[in-house]
Write a protein that holds these residues in place. Structure first.
Motif, PDB file in Angstrom:
ATOM      1  N   ALA A  61      35.798  45.548  39.297  1.00 22.15           N
ATOM      2  CA  ALA A  61      36.199  44.454  40.056  1.00 22.15           C
ATOM      3  C   ALA A  61      35.947  44.733  41.673  1.00 22.15           C
ATOM      4  O   ALA A  61      35.891  45.862  42.276  1.00 22.15           O
ATOM      5  CB  ALA A  61      37.919  44.371  40.129  1.00 22.15           C
ATOM      6  N   VAL A  81      37.625  38.693  45.250  1.00 26.57           N
ATOM      7  CA  VAL A  81      38.235  37.279  44.418  1.00 26.57           C
ATOM      8  C   VAL A  81      37.702  36.235  45.222  1.00 26.57           C
ATOM      9  O   VAL A  81      37.323  36.236  46.257  1.00 26.57           O
ATOM     10  CB  VAL A  81      39.792  37.685  45.113  1.00 26.57           C
ATOM     11  N   LYS A 117      40.210  33.669  41.095  1.00 22.18           N
ATOM     12  CA  LYS A 117      39.580  34.562  40.081  1.00 22.18           C
ATOM     13  C   LYS A 117      39.085  35.677  40.540  1.00 22.18           C
ATOM     14  O   LYS A 117      39.168  35.716  41.887  1.00 22.18           O
ATOM     15  CB  LYS A 117      38.298  33.868  39.692  1.00 22.18           C
ATOM     16  N   VAL A 118      39.198  36.832  39.748  1.00 22.00           N
ATOM     17  CA  VAL A 118      38.616  38.127  40.308  1.00 22.00           C
ATOM     18  C   VAL A 118      37.317  38.430  39.809  1.00 22.00           C
ATOM     19  O   VAL A 118      37.169  37.999  38.749  1.00 22.00           O
ATOM     20  CB  VAL A 118      39.974  39.225  39.488  1.00 22.00           C
ATOM     21  N   PHE A 119      36.514  38.619  40.439  1.00 19.07           N
ATOM     22  CA  PHE A 119      35.100  39.299  40.469  1.00 19.07           C
ATOM     23  C   PHE A 119      35.015  40.347  39.629  1.00 19.07           C
ATOM     24  O   PHE A 119      35.368  41.445  40.186  1.00 19.07           O
ATOM     25  CB  PHE A 119      34.097  38.989  41.535  1.00 19.07           C
ATOM     26  N   SER A 159      39.935  35.510  34.761  1.00 17.98           N
ATOM     27  CA  SER A 159      38.871  36.406  35.175  1.00 17.98           C
ATOM     28  C   SER A 159      38.280  37.340  33.991  1.00 17.98           C
ATOM     29  O   SER A 159      37.413  37.955  34.239  1.00 17.98           O
ATOM     30  CB  SER A 159      39.432  37.564  36.186  1.00 17.98           C
ATOM     31  N   TYR A 210      42.179  26.340  37.551  1.00 17.83           N
ATOM     32  CA  TYR A 210      43.183  27.571  38.383  1.00 17.83           C
ATOM     33  C   TYR A 210      44.486  26.708  38.626  1.00 17.83           C
ATOM     34  O   TYR A 210      45.507  27.611  38.960  1.00 17.83           O
ATOM     35  CB  TYR A 210      42.633  28.143  39.611  1.00 17.83           C
ATOM     36  N   LYS A 261      35.379  40.095  29.776  1.00 19.50           N
ATOM     37  CA  LYS A 261      35.172  41.225  30.432  1.00 19.50           C
ATOM     38  C   LYS A 261      35.771  42.455  29.879  1.00 19.50           C
ATOM     39  O   LYS A 261      35.280  43.613  29.839  1.00 19.50           O
ATOM     40  CB  LYS A 261      35.669  41.255  31.913  1.00 19.50           C
TER      41      LYS A 261
END
Length: 599
Positions: free
Chosen positions: A279, A282, A271-273, A315, A465, A331
């Motif tokens: 961003a 990760v 995942k990308v935060f 993400s 994932y 997002k």
């Protein structure tokens, strides 16, 4: 480009292993200084995090590490390539192996029904170098019109005149057929890191194919990347001293010695935060343990046409409807995963009497020893010949609509296993071809549509994932793509009637499929094309410029998040995708460097 022969079987085999052991004590030919795995503390912070160590990621991480005062983390889901990956002659042995993501497409019950389960194989490298560690090493760029299309979509910085310098930047041309020709030279680079090689001397097989296509009226060209003339010719290759050369071997291996570049292997980004439309880092899984890494400046996704949309969707960046179905917090609502397309390939076959294939291909044991001794012989070579075809209704006769890629399989070449496991044909088709191959050489002629109108998409199977992305190929969803196949397939078959192959008693092997029974002529040929079609392994477009990312490859509406790989191509180029992906990464590196200078 797929060669249609795939005579390897997922490993180099006992013959090569025996030769390797014999020479191991005295030979250093196969040693590669792969980047060391870095020890990185959980919750460490970097300036840039590059996700994916394939063709684009290796290029970009190496270039960013050239900057002073910048820390770069490269995260790769796979490990080091095996030794055989650098041997050109074993280019097909890693497909359908543990070094391959082994993606497949969803059965659409329309196209590709002669393949097992109606599903297309989609080999992608799961190792450092990515697909650049298992591809055919063909150096192709596409044509000016391809990039001018990009320029029309996102701005002139992506037109041909502005991308050419980036091709030249990485290229170190040593091809003997080109270097002394001033007209050809002006399109090439001579000081780059990746060698683009070729020899004046040709193999017997190559010469026979070229003679045949010349008889059919195709001009012979010295440089298959030359944008002014198309025809039949021999490709240049990213091969150096008999070994695969790539952004991994030429750029990342050297850059990894720098103190500011950290390489994590066998590490999967889940995942990308993204918070407040920015961003920040990760989540990485290593041996089922979670790690968190943060980026001061940017997270850059270079995980390819299938894994990049998967990671964006996980993400929260993608179509709102799809994300809502999976209860993923949205997002940014963007058409991530749309616009999937690929060169559409139909494999055709001709049987012929023995004598056309390189004779040393049958002496595998001696050839392995020859290669290990001085890096020469058939194992130092790869797919050679290509033919670019412009149809009569093309707007420009120097722009190809199709390509034909011929290869030669020796008698009793052990084709059956790779026919099943790599190409994915149904058993009865592989049995028919293998029976022919027991007593004849097989000429495989891949007929490839270079500019398809059809589009597919990539979606998530679930929020886990580890689940593979769901790939809808969309092959022939626009029936216009079928129209040119009968004519070009007939052109490929016509080499059986040229003088040399007539003397070899060559004949076309017609693949019979249940779906096409009762049809005749071009209607039947069109049906066979539809049912046997497969990917040429050049998929692009799922995070396209103009819709998902801007002209500098920044994800729209999200700060600090960029995509750099084949998924950003808005339209596919007319050729193999490796060199264009390196070019994209070189441009991205400059965009990032300029952004740092302006802050």
């Amino acid at each position: 480009m797929l060669d249609g022969s795939c005579t390897g079987g997922g490993a180099a085999g006992a013959t090569f292993t025996a030769a390797l052991q014999f020479f191991a004590a005295s030979q250093c030919l196969l040693n590669e200084p792969w980047p060391q795995h870095s020890t990185v503390l959980n919750e460490s912070t970097f300036d840039f995090i590059v996700v994916g160590g394939g063709t684009a990621g290796s290029t970009l991480a190496a270039r960013l590490s050239e900057l002073n005062g910048v820390k770069v983390l490269l995260v790769e889901a796979g490990g080091n390539p095996p030794q055989e990956s650098i041997i050109p002659g074993y280019k097909s042995t890693l497909k359908a192996s543990r070094f391959d993501w082994n993606f497949t497409t969803v059965n659409d019950n329309f196209s590709s029904q002669a393949l097992q389960d109606g599903s297309q194989r989609q080999p992608r490298g799961k190792m450092l170098g990515g697909s650049g560690s298992l591809n055919d090493m063909v150096y192709a760029r596409g044509f000016p019109v391809d990039y001018n299309e990009w320029g029309d979509i996102v701005g002139e910085e992506w037109n041909w005149n502005n991308v050419l310098k980036y091709f030249k930047k990485t290229e170190h041309l040593t091809d003997e057929r080109i270097i002394n020709d001033p007209e050809l030279n002006k399109y090439h680079g001579f000081d780059g890191a990746i060698e683009v090689s070729g020899l004046n001397e040709s193999t017997y097989t190559t010469d026979r194919f070229l003679e045949a296509f010349e008889q059919l009226g195709f001009p012979l060209v010295k440089d298959m990347t030359y944008p002014e003339t198309i025809g039949a010719g021999r490709f240049s290759h990213t091969i150096k001293d008999g070994k695969r050369d790539s952004s991994l071997t030429a750029l990342l291996n050297k850059a990894a010695t720098r103190d500011n570049l950290f390489v994590l292997k066998e590490a999967l980004v889940a995942k990308v935060f993204i918070e407040n439309n920015t961003a920040s880092g990760v989540k990485v899984i290593v041996d089922e343990e979670e790690f968190y890494y943060y980026a001061n400046k940017e997270v850059i996704l270079s995980t390819g046409t299938f894994n990049t949309p998967k990671l964006l969707l996980l993400s929260g960046v993608g179509p709102k409807g799809h994300l809502d179905e999976l209860e993923i917090d949205v997002k940014q609502d963007l058409p991530v995963g749309e616009n999937l397309h690929d060169h559409i390939m139909v494999l055709t076959y001709i049987a012929a009497g023995n004598g056309t294939c390189n004779s040393d291909e049958r002496s595998v044991y001696m050839d392995a020893m020859k290669y290990l001794y001085d890096g020469s012989g058939s194992l130092s070579r790869t797919t050679d010949v290509g033919v670019y075809v412009s149809l009569n209704d093309s707007n420009n006769n120097n722009v190809p609509d199709f390509a034909i890629y011929p290869t030669c399989m020796p008698q009793d070449s052990g084709f059956y296993e790779s026919c099943l496991n790599v190409l994915g044909f149904r058993q009865e088709i592989c049995e028919k071809l293998s029976i022919e191959n027991k007593h004849k050489e097989l000429l495989s002629l891949a007929v490839v549509c270079l500019k398809p109108k059809s589009r597919g998409r990539v979606r998530l199977k679930s929020t886990h994932y580890l689940d593979e992305p769901v790939i809808y190929s969309g092959t022939f969803s626009n029936l216009d793509d079928l129209e040119g196949f009968p004519k070009v397939m007939e052109t490929a078959w016509a080499i059986a009637n040229t003088s040399y192959f007539q003397a070899k008693n060559a004949y076309v092997i017609h693949i019979e499929v249940e779906e096409c029974k009762g049809l005749e002529g071009r209607s039947k040929t069109k049906c066979v094309a539809k049912t046997t079609a497969m990917s040429a392994w050049h998929s692009v477009g799922t995070a396209a410029m103009g819709t998902v990312v801007d002209s500098e490859l920044r994800v729209k509406g999200i700060k600090g998040l960029r995509v750099v790989d084949a998924s950003v191509m808005p339209n596919i180029i007319r050729g193999n995708s490796n060199a264009p992906v390196v070019m994209i990464a070189e441009k991205a590196a400059d965009y990032i460097k300029h952004s740092l200078e302006s802050t």
